[in-house]
Design a protein around this motif. Structure first.
Motif, PDB file in Angstrom:
ATOM      1  N   PRO A  19       4.976  25.664  23.395  1.00 27.22           N
ATOM      2  CA  PRO A  19       6.301  25.059  24.019  1.00 27.22           C
ATOM      3  C   PRO A  19       6.359  24.911  25.495  1.00 27.22           C
ATOM      4  O   PRO A  19       7.301  24.622  26.039  1.00 27.22           O
ATOM      5  N   THR A  20       5.162  25.601  25.977  1.00 23.38           N
ATOM      6  CA  THR A  20       5.384  25.570  27.691  1.00 23.38           C
ATOM      7  C   THR A  20       4.781  24.496  28.132  1.00 23.38           C
ATOM      8  O   THR A  20       4.016  23.597  27.510  1.00 23.38           O
ATOM      9  N   TRP A  21       4.826  24.178  29.548  1.00 25.60           N
ATOM     10  CA  TRP A  21       4.134  23.267  30.275  1.00 25.60           C
ATOM     11  C   TRP A  21       3.197  24.135  31.383  1.00 25.60           C
ATOM     12  O   TRP A  21       3.660  24.926  31.873  1.00 25.60           O
ATOM     13  N   PRO A  22       2.058  23.417  31.668  1.00 20.23           N
ATOM     14  CA  PRO A  22       1.526  22.110  31.201  1.00 20.23           C
ATOM     15  C   PRO A  22       0.759  22.604  29.935  1.00 20.23           C
ATOM     16  O   PRO A  22       0.547  23.715  29.559  1.00 20.23           O
ATOM     17  N   THR A  23       0.700  21.230  29.116  1.00 18.89           N
ATOM     18  CA  THR A  23      -0.217  21.498  27.908  1.00 18.89           C
ATOM     19  C   THR A  23      -1.626  21.558  28.259  1.00 18.89           C
ATOM     20  O   THR A  23      -2.182  20.703  28.943  1.00 18.89           O
ATOM     21  N   PRO A  24      -2.577  22.417  27.842  1.00 19.95           N
ATOM     22  CA  PRO A  24      -3.962  22.590  28.062  1.00 19.95           C
ATOM     23  C   PRO A  24      -4.710  21.522  27.685  1.00 19.95           C
ATOM     24  O   PRO A  24      -4.421  21.243  26.500  1.00 19.95           O
ATOM     25  N   PRO A  25      -5.553  20.823  28.428  1.00 14.46           N
ATOM     26  CA  PRO A  25      -6.111  19.569  28.075  1.00 14.46           C
ATOM     27  C   PRO A  25      -6.958  19.879  26.828  1.00 14.46           C
ATOM     28  O   PRO A  25      -7.252  19.073  26.036  1.00 14.46           O
ATOM     29  N   SER A  26      -7.372  21.173  26.465  1.00 15.33           N
ATOM     30  CA  SER A  26      -7.974  21.547  25.053  1.00 15.33           C
ATOM     31  C   SER A  26      -7.461  21.052  23.959  1.00 15.33           C
ATOM     32  O   SER A  26      -7.873  20.756  22.924  1.00 15.33           O
ATOM     33  N   TYR A  27      -6.155  20.922  23.931  1.00 16.52           N
ATOM     34  CA  TYR A  27      -5.328  20.274  22.730  1.00 16.52           C
ATOM     35  C   TYR A  27      -5.479  18.586  22.838  1.00 16.52           C
ATOM     36  O   TYR A  27      -5.216  18.236  21.589  1.00 16.52           O
ATOM     37  N   SER A  28      -6.239  18.187  23.552  1.00 21.01           N
ATOM     38  CA  SER A  28      -6.342  16.714  23.488  1.00 21.01           C
ATOM     39  C   SER A  28      -7.928  16.407  22.755  1.00 21.01           C
ATOM     40  O   SER A  28      -8.764  16.449  23.423  1.00 21.01           O
ATOM     41  N   ASP A  29      -7.771  15.809  21.703  1.00 22.24           N
ATOM     42  CA  ASP A  29      -9.050  15.394  20.905  1.00 22.24           C
ATOM     43  C   ASP A  29      -9.067  13.926  21.186  1.00 22.24           C
ATOM     44  O   ASP A  29      -7.973  13.213  20.957  1.00 22.24           O
ATOM     45  N   PRO A  30     -10.321  13.324  21.755  1.00 23.51           N
ATOM     46  CA  PRO A  30     -10.178  11.964  22.282  1.00 23.51           C
ATOM     47  C   PRO A  30      -9.705  11.079  20.892  1.00 23.51           C
ATOM     48  O   PRO A  30      -9.191  10.005  21.306  1.00 23.51           O
ATOM     49  N   ALA A  31     -10.317  10.922  19.950  1.00 27.12           N
ATOM     50  CA  ALA A  31     -10.067  10.142  18.815  1.00 27.12           C
ATOM     51  C   ALA A  31      -8.532  10.185  18.480  1.00 27.12           C
ATOM     52  O   ALA A  31      -8.152   9.036  18.211  1.00 27.12           O
ATOM     53  N   THR A  32      -8.002  11.550  18.400  1.00 28.38           N
ATOM     54  CA  THR A  32      -6.497  11.364  18.066  1.00 28.38           C
ATOM     55  C   THR A  32      -5.636  10.508  19.350  1.00 28.38           C
ATOM     56  O   THR A  32      -4.811   9.962  18.957  1.00 28.38           O
ATOM     57  N   SER A  33      -6.177  10.957  20.636  1.00 24.74           N
ATOM     58  CA  SER A  33      -5.586  10.447  21.730  1.00 24.74           C
ATOM     59  C   SER A  33      -5.689   8.796  21.525  1.00 24.74           C
ATOM     60  O   SER A  33      -4.554   8.159  21.769  1.00 24.74           O
ATOM     61  N   VAL A  34      -6.795   8.352  21.380  1.00 21.96           N
ATOM     62  CA  VAL A  34      -6.919   6.792  21.178  1.00 21.96           C
ATOM     63  C   VAL A  34      -6.058   6.369  20.212  1.00 21.96           C
ATOM     64  O   VAL A  34      -5.100   5.133  20.621  1.00 21.96           O
ATOM     65  N   GLN A  35      -5.969   6.786  19.111  1.00 19.74           N
ATOM     66  CA  GLN A  35      -4.936   6.552  18.276  1.00 19.74           C
ATOM     67  C   GLN A  35      -3.564   6.454  18.266  1.00 19.74           C
ATOM     68  O   GLN A  35      -2.659   5.722  18.142  1.00 19.74           O
ATOM     69  N   SER A  36      -3.303   7.728  19.233  1.00 17.03           N
ATOM     70  CA  SER A  36      -1.949   7.867  19.644  1.00 17.03           C
ATOM     71  C   SER A  36      -1.387   6.766  20.676  1.00 17.03           C
ATOM     72  O   SER A  36      -0.444   6.368  20.438  1.00 17.03           O
ATOM     73  N   TYR A  37      -2.483   6.350  21.471  1.00 14.95           N
ATOM     74  CA  TYR A  37      -1.986   5.278  22.347  1.00 14.95           C
ATOM     75  C   TYR A  37      -1.678   3.796  21.591  1.00 14.95           C
ATOM     76  O   TYR A  37      -0.862   2.908  21.982  1.00 14.95           O
ATOM     77  N   GLN A  38      -2.623   3.662  20.984  1.00 19.34           N
ATOM     78  CA  GLN A  38      -2.424   2.346  19.779  1.00 19.34           C
ATOM     79  C   GLN A  38      -1.148   2.606  19.192  1.00 19.34           C
ATOM     80  O   GLN A  38      -0.393   1.500  18.920  1.00 19.34           O
ATOM     81  N   ASP A  39      -0.853   3.826  18.657  1.00 24.80           N
ATOM     82  CA  ASP A  39       0.437   3.729  17.947  1.00 24.80           C
ATOM     83  C   ASP A  39       1.734   3.655  18.670  1.00 24.80           C
ATOM     84  O   ASP A  39       2.438   2.799  18.491  1.00 24.80           O
ATOM     85  N   GLY A  40       1.470   4.173  19.844  1.00 34.15           N
ATOM     86  CA  GLY A  40       2.618   3.977  21.053  1.00 34.15           C
ATOM     87  C   GLY A  40       2.856   2.315  21.269  1.00 34.15           C
ATOM     88  O   GLY A  40       3.967   2.057  21.600  1.00 34.15           O
ATOM     89  N   ILE A  41       1.790   1.990  21.561  1.00 34.86           N
ATOM     90  CA  ILE A  41       1.883   0.529  21.987  1.00 34.86           C
ATOM     91  C   ILE A  41       2.376  -0.475  20.616  1.00 34.86           C
ATOM     92  O   ILE A  41       3.334  -1.320  20.889  1.00 34.86           O
ATOM     93  N   GLU A  42       2.093  -0.045  19.436  1.00 34.07           N
ATOM     94  CA  GLU A  42       2.505  -0.676  18.292  1.00 34.07           C
ATOM     95  C   GLU A  42       4.186  -0.535  18.219  1.00 34.07           C
ATOM     96  O   GLU A  42       4.929  -1.399  17.988  1.00 34.07           O
ATOM     97  N   GLU A  43       4.708   0.664  18.476  1.00 29.93           N
ATOM     98  CA  GLU A  43       6.027   1.021  18.623  1.00 29.93           C
ATOM     99  C   GLU A  43       6.543   0.070  19.643  1.00 29.93           C
ATOM    100  O   GLU A  43       7.708  -0.431  19.458  1.00 29.93           O
ATOM    101  N   CYS A  44       6.001  -0.113  20.715  1.00 31.00           N
ATOM    102  CA  CYS A  44       6.754  -1.120  21.794  1.00 31.00           C
ATOM    103  C   CYS A  44       6.836  -2.244  21.429  1.00 31.00           C
ATOM    104  O   CYS A  44       7.932  -3.228  21.491  1.00 31.00           O
ATOM    105  N   GLU A  45       5.605  -2.923  20.659  1.00 29.39           N
ATOM    106  CA  GLU A  45       5.713  -4.189  20.179  1.00 29.39           C
ATOM    107  C   GLU A  45       6.795  -4.362  19.017  1.00 29.39           C
ATOM    108  O   GLU A  45       7.389  -5.679  18.876  1.00 29.39           O
ATOM    109  N   PHE A  46       7.074  -3.402  17.973  1.00 26.18           N
ATOM    110  CA  PHE A  46       7.976  -3.578  17.180  1.00 26.18           C
ATOM    111  C   PHE A  46       9.277  -3.576  17.762  1.00 26.18           C
ATOM    112  O   PHE A  46      10.330  -4.083  17.091  1.00 26.18           O
ATOM    113  N   ALA A  47       9.507  -2.729  18.714  1.00 33.45           N
ATOM    114  CA  ALA A  47      10.776  -2.406  19.332  1.00 33.45           C
ATOM    115  C   ALA A  47      11.179  -3.853  19.942  1.00 33.45           C
ATOM    116  O   ALA A  47      12.442  -4.390  19.633  1.00 33.45           O
ATOM    117  N   GLU A  48      10.507  -4.654  20.354  1.00 32.32           N
ATOM    118  CA  GLU A  48      10.620  -5.908  21.131  1.00 32.32           C
ATOM    119  C   GLU A  48      10.848  -6.854  19.883  1.00 32.32           C
ATOM    120  O   GLU A  48      11.995  -7.715  19.962  1.00 32.32           O
TER     121      GLU A  48
END
Lengths: 367, 191
Positions: A19-48
């Motif tokens: 629950p604290t900040w900053p989030t240690p970079p060790s929590y970032s898995d590249p494959a999950t991160s890549v998919q997260s950004y794709q999901d986020g972009i898809e949400e923007c497209e759907f919102a439009e």
């Protein structure tokens, strides 16, 4: 009234973050991160697709909750996928950034979107003061000077030197010029009187976030009075409120979800160790602080509220009425919504956008 | 600021209502500063300034014109191009574009800006309501070697609003001319 989708681009497994900040970079898995950004972009497209008229981006650092430390990069990617929405940079944190760089990013965005940019200037949440080594007590003045410099850089037709208090540049010649003349739609995101007054005196809009409408109404009243004194009236699009939302099919479902979050200790928002937070706040206020025992980066420690909780919770009727209060009481013309609550999946968020687009947004547009 | 004086004369023609003592005193630590009475505006004032400088200064000099004094300084730079090594105009009222509500400048001087031969810096207060925003472009485009600078947090009386910023800028330009755009201070934190 218009709706804006905050493209937070949260990391898919953000529910597992400490629950604290900053989030240690060790929590970032590249494959999950890549998919997260794709999901986020898809949400923007759907919102439009569902009728949102703005997509917004926010600068937050060292956290996968709002994972856009460089929002201009994210905005550029989404602008190529979302072809009609306004791209709202809400915004660059001016005290942290080189204002000339910010101006260059903003004018470039205005060009690649052919004039769809909305730019918001703000200081940032207290934890951001730790990011690039800016003294917290200088944030206010850096914001004010940064706004002046950005607007000058966008409007001055010849190369110039800038002799500021915090910035000195001997050659400024920002390229390209913005599509929107004399400069893109702009607002100041603030609750502080000096920055509200700056917005009014310079013909800029006002953005307020994460506080009850009663508080927004007071800020807006002062802003409108100062606009009137400056001889102009803002358009509805120049009054923006950002809130956090959880929308369910029914009020009961929404309340059940919210109670579950609270029981599991997942109150929305970031947290700092209390000692760090206290130092930043004291330093911003220009007070003497005792720096002993202060450190950041720990995953443990006291949890203090960094960002506030949910602004809008309920079924469609309730959420509509909650948002309508901002419109009716504060004149809010654009509601910027943060959907990506920490425990939600991409599928959950898409379901919410769909429900909002069908059951809430049509009624907001009639206001 | 280094204590070693440079042997060059700087002339300040200050036409502002409140003389820029900070600028004069600050520059006097490194340069021999002359500040003749600006007198009234117009050709008589320019003639008197030329006569004064001919009588008092035998060598080349840097020339600073402040506010209403900018016209006489500009005129002097045009009269004696072989003697003026650098021209600095501070909140100048010499050019006041028509149609901007800031009229009253000299059309003749405006037409002769292209004849200025020395490096020139024109300094504006970011909040100066007495100078038209278009003026900066006119100086920049017409004077062959011209830089323009905006001083944040300053109105027309830059010397009063941001005295140290103005002094640093002017001194840097007097010393380095147009190369003042190149950073000369180290950015090293822990060298």
């Amino acid at each position: 009234m218009k709706a804006s989708y905050l493209g937070a681009m949260g990391y898919a497994h953000r529910r597992d973050f400490p629950p604290t900040w900053p989030t240690p970079p060790s929590y970032s898995d590249p494959a999950t991160s890549v998919q997260s950004y794709q999901d986020g972009i898809e949400e923007c497209e759907f919102a439009e697709e569902m009728g949102f008229e703005w997509v917004s981006f926010s600068e937050h650092h060292y956290s996968g909750r709002i994972a856009t430390g460089t929002p201009a990069v994210m905005a550029a990617a989404v602008a190529e996928r979302c072809k009609s929405v306004k791209i709202a940079m809400l915004g660059p944190l001016l005290p942290l950034n080189n204002p000339v760089r910010a101006a260059e990013e903003l004018t470039l965005l205005d060009n690649i979107t052919n004039g769809r940019l909305v730019m918001g200037f703000l200081r940032g949440t207290p934890n951001e003061d730790q990011v690039y080594g800016v003294h917290p007590s200088e944030g206010r003045e850096r914001l004010l000077e940064g706004m002046d410099l950005i607007l000058k850089a966008m409007t001055e037709p010849e190369p110039f030197s800038w002799e500021g208090r915090y910035y000195q540049y001997r050659t400024v010649a920002v390229w390209p010029r913005p599509v929107q003349q004399p400069f893109p739609s702009a607002l100041v995101a603030t609750r502080s009187d000096d920055a509200v007054q700056y917005a009014a005196e310079h013909g800029l809009g006002l953005g307020v976030s994460f506080v009850p409408w009663e508080q927004v109404a007071g800020i807006t009243e002062r802003y409108l009075r100062w606009c009137d004194e400056a001889g102009w009236q803002p358009e509805p699009d120049q009054l923006v409120f950002r809130g956090s939302i959880y929308l369910a099919e029914t009020d009961q479902q929404a309340q059940d979800w919210f109670r579950q979050q609270t029981d599991q200790g997942r109150a929305p928002g970031m947290a700092l160790r209390s000692s760090v937070s206290q130092v930043i706040q004291a330093s911003r206020a220009g007070q003497d602080v005792d720096y002993r025992n202060v450190f950041a980066g720990s995953a443990s420690g006291d949890i203090v509220g960094g960002a506030p909780g949910l602004t809008f919770v309920g079924g469609p009727d309730t959420v509509f009425e909650q948002i309508k209060a901002y419109h009716d009481q504060c004149g809010t013309g654009v509601i910027d919504l943060f959907f990506q609550q920490p425990s939600l999946t991409h599928r959950d968020v898409m379901t919410e956008i769909d429900l909002f687009g069908r059951e809430v947004l049509p009624r907001l547009k009639e206001l | 600021m280094a204590s070693e004086p440079v042997r060059e004369t700087v002339v300040i023609v200050d036409g502002s209502e409140r003389r820029s003592a900070n600028l004069r005193d600050g520059l006097a630590q490194r340069w021999l500063v002359l500040e003749p009475e600006p007198g009234d505006s117009g050709s008589d004032a320019s003639d008197r300034l030329a006569a004064t400088l001919d009588a008092l200064v035998s060598e080349q000099y840097g020339l600073i014109g402040v506010s209403a004094g900018a016209s006489a300084a500009l005129d002097q730079a045009l009269r004696s191009p072989e003697r003026v090594t650098a021209l600095i105009l501070v909140a100048p009222l010499a050019v006041r574009p028509a149609g901007t509500g800031h009229t009253g400048g000299s059309t003749d001087l405006e037409h002769r800006l292209s004849e200025v031969q020395c490096p020139t810096l024109v300094v504006f207060g970011q909040e100066d309501a007495r100078v038209a925003p278009e003026a900066a472009s006119i100086y920049r485009n017409r004077i062959p070697n011209c830089n323009i600078a905006f001083v944040y947090g300053a109105g027309h009386d830059i010397a009063a609003d941001r005295p140290q910023a103005l002094l640093n800028l002017v001194a840097d330009y007097l010393e380095r001319r147009e190369t003042f755009i190149v950073q000369s201070r180290s950015g090293a934190i822990n060298p």
